[in-house]
Design a protein around this motif. Structure first.
Motif, PDB file in Angstrom:
ATOM      1  N   ASP A   2      30.508  29.432  33.751  1.00 40.96           N
ATOM      2  CA  ASP A   2      31.882  28.927  33.179  1.00 40.96           C
ATOM      3  C   ASP A   2      32.671  30.172  33.414  1.00 40.96           C
ATOM      4  OD1 ASP A   2      33.204  27.795  30.274  1.00 40.96           O
ATOM      5  OD2 ASP A   2      33.960  27.680  32.088  1.00 40.96           O
ATOM      6  N   THR A   3      33.675  30.079  34.321  1.00 42.34           N
ATOM      7  CA  THR A   3      34.608  30.889  34.425  1.00 42.34           C
ATOM      8  C   THR A   3      35.691  31.257  33.527  1.00 42.34           C
ATOM      9  OG1 THR A   3      36.358  29.435  35.586  1.00 42.34           O
ATOM     10  CG2 THR A   3      34.695  30.633  36.937  1.00 42.34           C
ATOM     11  N   GLU A  21      30.391  42.847  33.018  1.00 41.79           N
ATOM     12  CA  GLU A  21      29.918  44.210  33.895  1.00 41.79           C
ATOM     13  C   GLU A  21      29.628  43.580  35.476  1.00 41.79           C
ATOM     14  OE1 GLU A  21      30.472  47.830  34.477  1.00 41.79           O
ATOM     15  OE2 GLU A  21      30.449  47.015  32.496  1.00 41.79           O
ATOM     16  N   ASP A  22      28.888  42.394  35.773  1.00 39.95           N
ATOM     17  CA  ASP A  22      28.502  41.972  36.998  1.00 39.95           C
ATOM     18  C   ASP A  22      29.138  40.513  37.195  1.00 39.95           C
ATOM     19  OD1 ASP A  22      27.108  40.624  35.034  1.00 39.95           O
ATOM     20  OD2 ASP A  22      25.052  40.582  36.215  1.00 39.95           O
ATOM     21  N   ASN A  23      30.501  40.614  36.982  1.00 43.71           N
ATOM     22  CA  ASN A  23      31.532  39.297  37.518  1.00 43.71           C
ATOM     23  C   ASN A  23      31.569  38.946  38.656  1.00 43.71           C
ATOM     24  OD1 ASN A  23      33.422  37.405  37.352  1.00 43.71           O
ATOM     25  ND2 ASN A  23      34.616  38.412  36.064  1.00 43.71           N
ATOM     26  N   PRO A  24      30.860  37.900  39.027  1.00 47.14           N
ATOM     27  CA  PRO A  24      30.796  37.727  40.530  1.00 47.14           C
ATOM     28  C   PRO A  24      32.154  37.059  41.068  1.00 47.14           C
ATOM     29  CG  PRO A  24      29.643  35.673  39.143  1.00 47.14           C
ATOM     30  CD  PRO A  24      29.988  36.830  38.174  1.00 47.14           C
ATOM     31  N   TYR A  25      33.049  36.781  40.025  1.00 42.06           N
ATOM     32  CA  TYR A  25      34.371  36.269  40.703  1.00 42.06           C
ATOM     33  C   TYR A  25      35.482  37.535  40.787  1.00 42.06           C
ATOM     34  CZ  TYR A  25      32.676  31.706  40.024  1.00 42.06           C
ATOM     35  OH  TYR A  25      31.992  30.354  40.265  1.00 42.06           O
ATOM     36  N   GLU A  26      34.904  38.790  40.453  1.00 44.57           N
ATOM     37  CA  GLU A  26      35.885  39.648  40.087  1.00 44.57           C
ATOM     38  C   GLU A  26      36.539  40.268  41.528  1.00 44.57           C
ATOM     39  OE1 GLU A  26      36.056  44.282  38.239  1.00 44.57           O
ATOM     40  OE2 GLU A  26      34.747  42.882  37.594  1.00 44.57           O
ATOM     41  N   ALA A  27      35.635  40.083  42.727  1.00 43.35           N
ATOM     42  CA  ALA A  27      36.241  40.287  43.838  1.00 43.35           C
ATOM     43  C   ALA A  27      37.224  39.364  44.352  1.00 43.35           C
ATOM     44  CB  ALA A  27      34.813  40.211  45.037  1.00 43.35           C
ATOM     45  N   LEU A  28      37.385  38.246  43.804  1.00 46.96           N
ATOM     46  CA  LEU A  28      38.472  37.254  44.151  1.00 46.96           C
ATOM     47  C   LEU A  28      39.848  37.809  44.007  1.00 46.96           C
ATOM     48  CD1 LEU A  28      36.893  33.949  42.923  1.00 46.96           C
ATOM     49  CD2 LEU A  28      37.082  34.805  45.124  1.00 46.96           C
ATOM     50  N   ASP A  63      46.607  27.462  42.444  1.00 50.20           N
ATOM     51  CA  ASP A  63      45.775  26.572  42.071  1.00 50.20           C
ATOM     52  C   ASP A  63      44.315  27.154  42.080  1.00 50.20           C
ATOM     53  OD1 ASP A  63      47.486  24.708  41.832  1.00 50.20           O
ATOM     54  OD2 ASP A  63      46.951  23.784  44.013  1.00 50.20           O
ATOM     55  N   PHE A  64      44.066  28.035  43.022  1.00 50.57           N
ATOM     56  CA  PHE A  64      42.756  28.896  43.223  1.00 50.57           C
ATOM     57  C   PHE A  64      42.672  29.532  41.910  1.00 50.57           C
ATOM     58  CE2 PHE A  64      40.286  32.516  44.572  1.00 50.57           C
ATOM     59  CZ  PHE A  64      39.198  31.798  45.119  1.00 50.57           C
ATOM     60  N   PHE A  65      43.574  30.408  41.664  1.00 51.10           N
ATOM     61  CA  PHE A  65      43.541  31.293  40.501  1.00 51.10           C
ATOM     62  C   PHE A  65      43.368  30.525  39.210  1.00 51.10           C
ATOM     63  CE2 PHE A  65      45.506  33.625  36.919  1.00 51.10           C
ATOM     64  CZ  PHE A  65      45.078  34.777  36.969  1.00 51.10           C
ATOM     65  N   LYS A  66      44.111  29.464  39.054  1.00 46.73           N
ATOM     66  CA  LYS A  66      43.661  28.454  37.795  1.00 46.73           C
ATOM     67  C   LYS A  66      42.459  27.940  37.792  1.00 46.73           C
ATOM     68  CE  LYS A  66      48.258  27.107  37.073  1.00 46.73           C
ATOM     69  NZ  LYS A  66      49.245  26.178  37.088  1.00 46.73           N
ATOM     70  N   ARG A  67      41.612  27.793  38.928  1.00 45.34           N
ATOM     71  CA  ARG A  67      40.393  27.116  39.009  1.00 45.34           C
ATOM     72  C   ARG A  67      39.153  28.102  38.782  1.00 45.34           C
ATOM     73  NH1 ARG A  67      39.256  25.095  44.186  1.00 45.34           N
ATOM     74  NH2 ARG A  67      37.986  23.793  44.683  1.00 45.34           N
ATOM     75  N   PHE A  68      39.637  29.391  39.422  1.00 45.98           N
ATOM     76  CA  PHE A  68      38.385  30.415  39.311  1.00 45.98           C
ATOM     77  C   PHE A  68      38.532  31.610  38.508  1.00 45.98           C
ATOM     78  CE2 PHE A  68      37.918  28.445  43.482  1.00 45.98           C
ATOM     79  CZ  PHE A  68      36.447  28.008  43.485  1.00 45.98           C
ATOM     80  N   ILE A  73      46.360  29.313  30.929  1.00 45.71           N
ATOM     81  CA  ILE A  73      47.310  30.252  31.444  1.00 45.71           C
ATOM     82  C   ILE A  73      48.442  30.602  30.312  1.00 45.71           C
ATOM     83  CG2 ILE A  73      49.026  30.627  33.166  1.00 45.71           C
ATOM     84  CD1 ILE A  73      46.208  30.373  34.329  1.00 45.71           C
ATOM     85  N   PRO A  74      48.614  31.925  29.721  1.00 48.22           N
ATOM     86  CA  PRO A  74      49.580  32.230  28.853  1.00 48.22           C
ATOM     87  C   PRO A  74      50.888  32.130  29.413  1.00 48.22           C
ATOM     88  CG  PRO A  74      47.759  33.821  29.144  1.00 48.22           C
ATOM     89  CD  PRO A  74      47.752  32.816  30.089  1.00 48.22           C
ATOM     90  N   GLU A  75      51.919  31.788  28.576  1.00 46.53           N
ATOM     91  CA  GLU A  75      53.236  31.809  28.753  1.00 46.53           C
ATOM     92  C   GLU A  75      53.904  32.684  30.160  1.00 46.53           C
ATOM     93  OE1 GLU A  75      56.077  29.127  28.939  1.00 46.53           O
ATOM     94  OE2 GLU A  75      54.227  28.887  27.828  1.00 46.53           O
ATOM     95  N   VAL A  76      53.593  34.052  29.732  1.00 52.82           N
ATOM     96  CA  VAL A  76      54.225  35.034  30.840  1.00 52.82           C
ATOM     97  C   VAL A  76      53.753  34.722  32.025  1.00 52.82           C
ATOM     98  CG1 VAL A  76      51.975  36.516  30.224  1.00 52.82           C
ATOM     99  CG2 VAL A  76      54.344  37.469  31.042  1.00 52.82           C
ATOM    100  N   TRP A  77      52.175  34.347  32.396  1.00 53.60           N
ATOM    101  CA  TRP A  77      51.844  33.840  33.695  1.00 53.60           C
ATOM    102  C   TRP A  77      52.402  32.741  34.113  1.00 53.60           C
ATOM    103  CZ3 TRP A  77      48.171  36.922  35.949  1.00 53.60           C
ATOM    104  CH2 TRP A  77      47.622  37.808  35.335  1.00 53.60           C
ATOM    105  N   LYS A  78      52.669  31.605  33.321  1.00 56.31           N
ATOM    106  CA  LYS A  78      53.077  30.477  33.783  1.00 56.31           C
ATOM    107  C   LYS A  78      54.496  30.889  34.288  1.00 56.31           C
ATOM    108  CE  LYS A  78      50.992  27.348  30.419  1.00 56.31           C
ATOM    109  NZ  LYS A  78      50.946  26.654  29.362  1.00 56.31           N
ATOM    110  N   ASN A  79      55.295  31.661  33.820  1.00 58.81           N
ATOM    111  CA  ASN A  79      56.803  31.873  34.124  1.00 58.81           C
ATOM    112  C   ASN A  79      56.528  32.486  35.522  1.00 58.81           C
ATOM    113  OD1 ASN A  79      57.786  30.831  31.824  1.00 58.81           O
ATOM    114  ND2 ASN A  79      57.668  32.733  30.656  1.00 58.81           N
ATOM    115  N   PHE A  80      55.446  33.619  35.468  1.00 53.16           N
ATOM    116  CA  PHE A  80      55.300  34.237  36.789  1.00 53.16           C
ATOM    117  C   PHE A  80      55.099  33.188  37.725  1.00 53.16           C
ATOM    118  CE2 PHE A  80      52.217  36.423  39.699  1.00 53.16           C
ATOM    119  CZ  PHE A  80      53.073  37.561  40.301  1.00 53.16           C
TER     120      PHE A  80
END
Length: 154
Positions: A2-3, A21-28, A63-68, A73-80
């Motif tokens: 679960d991301t 530590e070994d987050n497989p999605y970090e490279a994204l 969309d990719f960011f929200k999915r993975f 998403i906090p307000e500052v991110w929504k505004n961004f």
């Protein structure tokens, strides 16, 4: 996996922290953010828009960011994200074929005064930097006639 539990988005700043530590999605994050150490990443306009060529690219990346990365998403991110979409295509290109560009002599104060004060001429011309003016081709005859009436021949 679960991301939701893999990343934490800062509520005040555009900073992402990987929670494993070994987050497989970090490279994204390499395509959207800047590594700032300790599995933390900072995002800004430039880092997010890297490799984006169109508004669709921006929306797909969000969309990719929200999915993975994070569904919550906090307000500052929504505004961004909203500002990134709003800032797509802020300028409209106009065909150079639509305008005639004139270079004025900066020392011709009389003509500059006329162009600045005559109501018709002011409505026809668009002033640009460096003593240049633009006249729409469809206004060309009215522009030339008005200047002629004041003793200027083009």
């Amino acid at each position: 996996t679960d991301t939701e539990e893999l990343f934490c988005l800062d509520e005040q700043r555009l900073v992402i922290r990987s929670l494993k530590e070994d987050n497989p999605y970090e490279a994204l994050l390499n395509d959207t953010a800047i590594a700032i150490g300790n599995h933390r990443y900072m995002m800004n306009n430039e880092s997010f828009l890297k490799n984006c060529r169109s508004e669709k690219d921006v929306k797909d990346k969000i969309d990719f960011f929200k999915r993975f990365i994070s569904k919550d998403i906090p307000e500052v991110w929504k505004n961004f994200f909203e500002s990134l979409i709003r800032q797509c295509h802020p300028l409209k290109a106009v065909s150079a074929d639509s305008y005639v560009i004139y270079q004025l002599d900066g020392n011709n104060k009389e003509l500059i005064q006329l162009l600045s004060t005559d109501p018709l001429l002011k409505s026809i011309i668009i002033r640009a930097e460096g003593y240049k003016i633009l006249v729409e081709k469809k206004q060309q005859k009215a522009f030339m006639d008005k200047l002629k009436a004041h003793g200027y021949l083009l």
